[in-house]
Design a protein around this motif. Sequence first.
Motif, PDB file in Angstrom:
ATOM      1  N   VAL A 113       5.680  10.009   0.297  1.00 50.03           N
ATOM      2  CA  VAL A 113       4.960   8.794  -0.069  1.00 50.03           C
ATOM      3  C   VAL A 113       5.584   7.633   0.696  1.00 50.03           C
ATOM      4  O   VAL A 113       6.782   7.358   0.582  1.00 50.03           O
ATOM      5  N   TYR A 114       4.747   6.986   1.493  1.00 49.14           N
ATOM      6  CA  TYR A 114       5.179   5.876   2.346  1.00 49.14           C
ATOM      7  C   TYR A 114       4.691   4.563   1.763  1.00 49.14           C
ATOM      8  O   TYR A 114       3.527   4.457   1.352  1.00 49.14           O
ATOM      9  N   GLU A 115       5.550   3.583   1.756  1.00 41.42           N
ATOM     10  CA  GLU A 115       5.189   2.229   1.364  1.00 41.42           C
ATOM     11  C   GLU A 115       4.931   1.457   2.650  1.00 41.42           C
ATOM     12  O   GLU A 115       5.783   1.424   3.546  1.00 41.42           O
ATOM     13  N   ILE A 116       3.740   0.858   2.743  1.00 42.39           N
ATOM     14  CA  ILE A 116       3.353   0.118   3.947  1.00 42.39           C
ATOM     15  C   ILE A 116       3.144  -1.346   3.579  1.00 42.39           C
ATOM     16  O   ILE A 116       2.432  -1.656   2.622  1.00 42.39           O
ATOM     17  N   GLU A 117       3.783  -2.207   4.347  1.00 40.71           N
ATOM     18  CA  GLU A 117       3.625  -3.653   4.163  1.00 40.71           C
ATOM     19  C   GLU A 117       3.521  -4.312   5.524  1.00 40.71           C
ATOM     20  O   GLU A 117       4.296  -3.984   6.430  1.00 40.71           O
ATOM     21  N   MET A 174       0.850  -1.182   0.000  1.00 42.63           N
ATOM     22  CA  MET A 174       0.000   0.000   0.000  1.00 42.63           C
ATOM     23  C   MET A 174       0.890   1.238   0.000  1.00 42.63           C
ATOM     24  O   MET A 174       1.868   1.305   0.733  1.00 42.63           O
ATOM     25  N   LYS A 175       0.517   2.221  -0.824  1.00 35.34           N
ATOM     26  CA  LYS A 175       1.238   3.502  -0.839  1.00 35.34           C
ATOM     27  C   LYS A 175       0.340   4.586  -0.265  1.00 35.34           C
ATOM     28  O   LYS A 175      -0.815   4.736  -0.670  1.00 35.34           O
ATOM     29  N   VAL A 176       0.898   5.340   0.670  1.00 35.56           N
ATOM     30  CA  VAL A 176       0.174   6.420   1.338  1.00 35.56           C
ATOM     31  C   VAL A 176       0.936   7.721   1.120  1.00 35.56           C
ATOM     32  O   VAL A 176       2.139   7.783   1.374  1.00 35.56           O
ATOM     33  N   ALA A 177       0.237   8.754   0.660  1.00 33.15           N
ATOM     34  CA  ALA A 177       0.853  10.065   0.461  1.00 33.15           C
ATOM     35  C   ALA A 177       0.390  11.025   1.550  1.00 33.15           C
ATOM     36  O   ALA A 177      -0.765  10.977   1.979  1.00 33.15           O
ATOM     37  N   ILE A 178       1.313  11.900   1.972  1.00 35.46           N
ATOM     38  CA  ILE A 178       0.999  12.922   2.967  1.00 35.46           C
ATOM     39  C   ILE A 178       1.560  14.252   2.472  1.00 35.46           C
ATOM     40  O   ILE A 178       2.759  14.341   2.186  1.00 35.46           O
ATOM     41  N   ALA A 226       4.845   9.877  11.956  1.00 34.83           N
ATOM     42  CA  ALA A 226       3.990   9.282  12.983  1.00 34.83           C
ATOM     43  C   ALA A 226       2.605   8.953  12.426  1.00 34.83           C
ATOM     44  O   ALA A 226       2.025   7.919  12.763  1.00 34.83           O
ATOM     45  N   ALA A 227       2.087   9.823  11.563  1.00 30.70           N
ATOM     46  CA  ALA A 227       0.769   9.571  10.967  1.00 30.70           C
ATOM     47  C   ALA A 227       0.808   8.339  10.069  1.00 30.70           C
ATOM     48  O   ALA A 227      -0.098   7.500  10.105  1.00 30.70           O
ATOM     49  N   ALA A 228       1.856   8.199   9.272  1.00 31.79           N
ATOM     50  CA  ALA A 228       1.987   7.027   8.400  1.00 31.79           C
ATOM     51  C   ALA A 228       2.101   5.752   9.231  1.00 31.79           C
ATOM     52  O   ALA A 228       1.463   4.736   8.923  1.00 31.79           O
ATOM     53  N   ALA A 229       2.893   5.806  10.292  1.00 33.17           N
ATOM     54  CA  ALA A 229       3.047   4.638  11.169  1.00 33.17           C
ATOM     55  C   ALA A 229       1.720   4.277  11.833  1.00 33.17           C
ATOM     56  O   ALA A 229       1.359   3.105  11.933  1.00 33.17           O
ATOM     57  N   GLY A 286       1.668  -4.047   8.090  1.00 32.85           N
ATOM     58  CA  GLY A 286       1.474  -3.216   9.266  1.00 32.85           C
ATOM     59  C   GLY A 286       2.648  -2.335   9.644  1.00 32.85           C
ATOM     60  O   GLY A 286       2.683  -1.793  10.743  1.00 32.85           O
ATOM     61  N   LYS A 287       3.619  -2.182   8.722  1.00 32.21           N
ATOM     62  CA  LYS A 287       4.794  -1.350   9.014  1.00 32.21           C
ATOM     63  C   LYS A 287       5.153  -0.480   7.802  1.00 32.21           C
ATOM     64  O   LYS A 287       4.963  -0.887   6.667  1.00 32.21           O
ATOM     65  N   VAL A 288       5.695   0.697   8.094  1.00 35.20           N
ATOM     66  CA  VAL A 288       6.239   1.545   7.040  1.00 35.20           C
ATOM     67  C   VAL A 288       7.594   0.955   6.656  1.00 35.20           C
ATOM     68  O   VAL A 288       8.468   0.794   7.507  1.00 35.20           O
ATOM     69  N   VAL A 289       7.766   0.625   5.358  1.00 36.83           N
ATOM     70  CA  VAL A 289       9.021   0.010   4.927  1.00 36.83           C
ATOM     71  C   VAL A 289       9.904   0.971   4.123  1.00 36.83           C
ATOM     72  O   VAL A 289      11.104   0.728   3.975  1.00 36.83           O
ATOM     73  N   SER A 290       9.306   2.058   3.614  1.00 35.20           N
ATOM     74  CA  SER A 290      10.118   3.055   2.907  1.00 35.20           C
ATOM     75  C   SER A 290       9.334   4.351   2.781  1.00 35.20           C
ATOM     76  O   SER A 290       8.108   4.378   2.949  1.00 35.20           O
ATOM     77  N   SER A 291      10.065   5.431   2.481  1.00 38.73           N
ATOM     78  CA  SER A 291       9.417   6.717   2.212  1.00 38.73           C
ATOM     79  C   SER A 291      10.224   7.455   1.163  1.00 38.73           C
ATOM     80  O   SER A 291      11.452   7.349   1.111  1.00 38.73           O
ATOM     81  N   THR A 292       9.507   8.179   0.295  1.00 41.47           N
ATOM     82  CA  THR A 292      10.122   8.919  -0.795  1.00 41.47           C
ATOM     83  C   THR A 292       9.441  10.265  -0.927  1.00 41.47           C
ATOM     84  O   THR A 292       8.204  10.333  -0.901  1.00 41.47           O
ATOM     85  N   LEU A 293      10.215  11.328  -1.093  1.00 41.79           N
ATOM     86  CA  LEU A 293       9.646  12.659  -1.290  1.00 41.79           C
ATOM     87  C   LEU A 293       9.237  12.818  -2.754  1.00 41.79           C
ATOM     88  O   LEU A 293      10.026  12.563  -3.656  1.00 41.79           O
ATOM     89  N   LEU A 294       7.992  13.223  -2.967  1.00 50.09           N
ATOM     90  CA  LEU A 294       7.433  13.433  -4.307  1.00 50.09           C
ATOM     91  C   LEU A 294       7.076  14.905  -4.462  1.00 50.09           C
ATOM     92  O   LEU A 294       6.069  15.364  -3.925  1.00 50.09           O
TER      93      LEU A 294
END
Length: 140
Positions: free
Chosen positions: A24-28, A1-5, A90-93, A30-38
């Motif tokens: 943009v956070y990649e969630i797998e 799942m990808k989540v943008a903030i 924290a919101a992504a987590a 139940g955990k955030v596994v990566s983040s990338t600035l878009l």
Amino acid sequence: MKVAIPYEAGQVFGHFGHSAAFMVYEIEAGKVVSSTLLPTNGSGHGALAGLLAANKVNALICGGIGGGARTALAAAGIAVYAGVTGSADAAAAALAEGRLTFDPDAVCAHHEGHGEGHDCGSHGHDCGSAGHTCGGHCGG
């Protein structure tokens, strides 16, 4: 799942339609596994839904957001978790762990008739306050 903030200085940026960048956070599992600035590269309002969809984002965590942006995001199949403030990480987590507190009715609200270039927090009232509508200025 990808989540943008919408992102600024590590925080959830409160004005979706004027965000300069998304984290943009990649969630797998139940955990955030990566983040990338878009970066938005100057895209605003309705174009942001297309930018997020093109980057295969599944959900958006944000502060205030207008009705037009909500409609565009829904059309793109992107879930919206509005009314969130504080640390973007924290919101992504919290979303990953199923404990994100959000307000499904939060909107970017201000007095009608303002020109472009305003910021939603500068009018002395909270997003979603009675008697105020966003019109096309805050993401819609």
